[in-house]
Design an enzyme around this catalytic site. Structure first.
Site, PDB file in Angstrom:
ATOM      1  N   ASP A 197       0.765  -1.155  -0.352  1.00  0.00           N
ATOM      2  CA  ASP A 197       0.007   0.015   0.268  1.00  0.00           C
ATOM      3  C   ASP A 197       0.562   1.227   0.069  1.00  0.00           C
ATOM      4  O   ASP A 197       2.075   1.124   0.907  1.00  0.00           O
ATOM      5  CB  ASP A 197      -0.886   0.163   1.384  1.00  0.00           C
ATOM      6  CG  ASP A 197      -1.706  -1.289   1.040  1.00  0.00           C
ATOM      7  OD1 ASP A 197      -2.217  -1.762  -0.025  1.00  0.00           O
ATOM      8  OD2 ASP A 197      -2.454  -1.664   2.013  1.00  0.00           O
ATOM      9  N   ASP A 244      -6.987  -1.163  -4.433  1.00  0.00           N
ATOM     10  CA  ASP A 244      -8.422  -0.993  -3.485  1.00  0.00           C
ATOM     11  C   ASP A 244      -9.139   0.563  -3.947  1.00  0.00           C
ATOM     12  O   ASP A 244      -9.875  -0.295  -3.997  1.00  0.00           O
ATOM     13  CB  ASP A 244      -7.742  -0.065  -2.325  1.00  0.00           C
ATOM     14  CG  ASP A 244      -6.422  -1.236  -1.643  1.00  0.00           C
ATOM     15  OD1 ASP A 244      -6.897  -2.538  -1.821  1.00  0.00           O
ATOM     16  OD2 ASP A 244      -5.643  -0.254  -0.807  1.00  0.00           O
TER      17      ASP A 244
END
Length: 180
Positions: free
Chosen positions: A139, A152
Site C-alpha cells: 500500500d 483498492d
C-alpha cells in the site's frame, strides 16, 4: 425487408452474440489495464518509497507512504491472509465465469475493476513476503485516514458501479427490472 434469421431488426440492439463479445472484450481490457497499472505502481512504490519518509502531494489530504499490509482494508484481519487469498481466488473465478454473460457496459467495467482489484492484491498475497498465500499487500496511497493502492481503488469503484447498476435494476445481461 426481412433480416436474416437471428439478426436484430433494430440497429441499436446490443444483445446479440457480437455484443456479448464486445462487452467481454471491454471487461478484459479494463481488467488487464487496471491490473498492469496496479502492479507497475506497486513495483515503483517498493523501489522508490520503501524505507523513506512520506511524500506529501496535497498537504493533509494525500501523500505517498509505503506500507506492507498483512490484512484487509485498514489492516484488519492480519491473521487471515490465507483466507483472504482463497476468497480472492473464488471471487476471481466467479467473475470470469459471469463475464461470458455480459451485455451491459457498466457491468463490464465494474466486473473488470473487481477482477483487477482482487487479482492485484492476490498477487501480493501469493508472491510477496513473508511466504506464499500469506504475503503482505503493498500500500502506498495515503489518504490521511487509510493507505491503499490501485487495486483498492479499483475495488471501491467496482463496488460503486455494481451497487449502482443493481439499484437501477440493470442486470449483467443488460435487462432492466421494472420496479413493482
Amino acid at each position: 425487408m426481412q433480416a436474416a434469421r437471428g439478426a436484430s431488426l433494430s440497429p441499436g440492439d446490443d444483445h446479440g452474440p457480437t455484443a456479448t463479445q464486445t462487452y467481454v472484450r471491454l471487461f478484459a481490457i479494463v481488467a488487464a489495464l487496471t491490473l498492469v497499472l496496479d502492479q507497475v505502481t506497486k513495483l515503483a512504490a517498493v523501489e522508490k518509497l520503501q524505507g523513506r519518509e512520506s511524500i506529501e502531494l496535497i498537504p493533509h489530504v494525500l501523500s505517498l507512504t509505503f506500507l506492507r499490509n498483512g490484512g484487509a482494508a485498514l489492516g484488519t484481519g492480519a491473521g487471515f491472509t490465507l483466507v483472504l487469498s482463497v476468497v480472492a481466488i473464488v471471487v476471481s473465478i466467479a467473475v470470469i465465469r459471469i463475464a461470458g454473460r455480459l451485455r451491459d457496459r457498466g457491468w463490464a467495467v465494474g466486473l473488470g475493476l473487481l477482477l483487477a482489484g482482487a487479482v492485484g492484491n492476490l498477487c501480493d498475497r501469493i508472491f510477496r513476503e513473508p511466504e506464499p498465500f500469506r504475503g503482505h499487500v503493498v500500500d502506498f496511497i495515503d489518504y490521511g485516514v487509510f493507505v491503499g493502492n490501485v487495486a483498492d481503488i479499483a475495488l471501491t469503484f467496482a463496488a460503486v458501479i455494481i451497487i449502482w447498476r443493481s439499484w437501477r435494476g440493470i442486470g449483467i445481461d443488460g435487462t432492466r427490472q421494472v420496479a413493482s
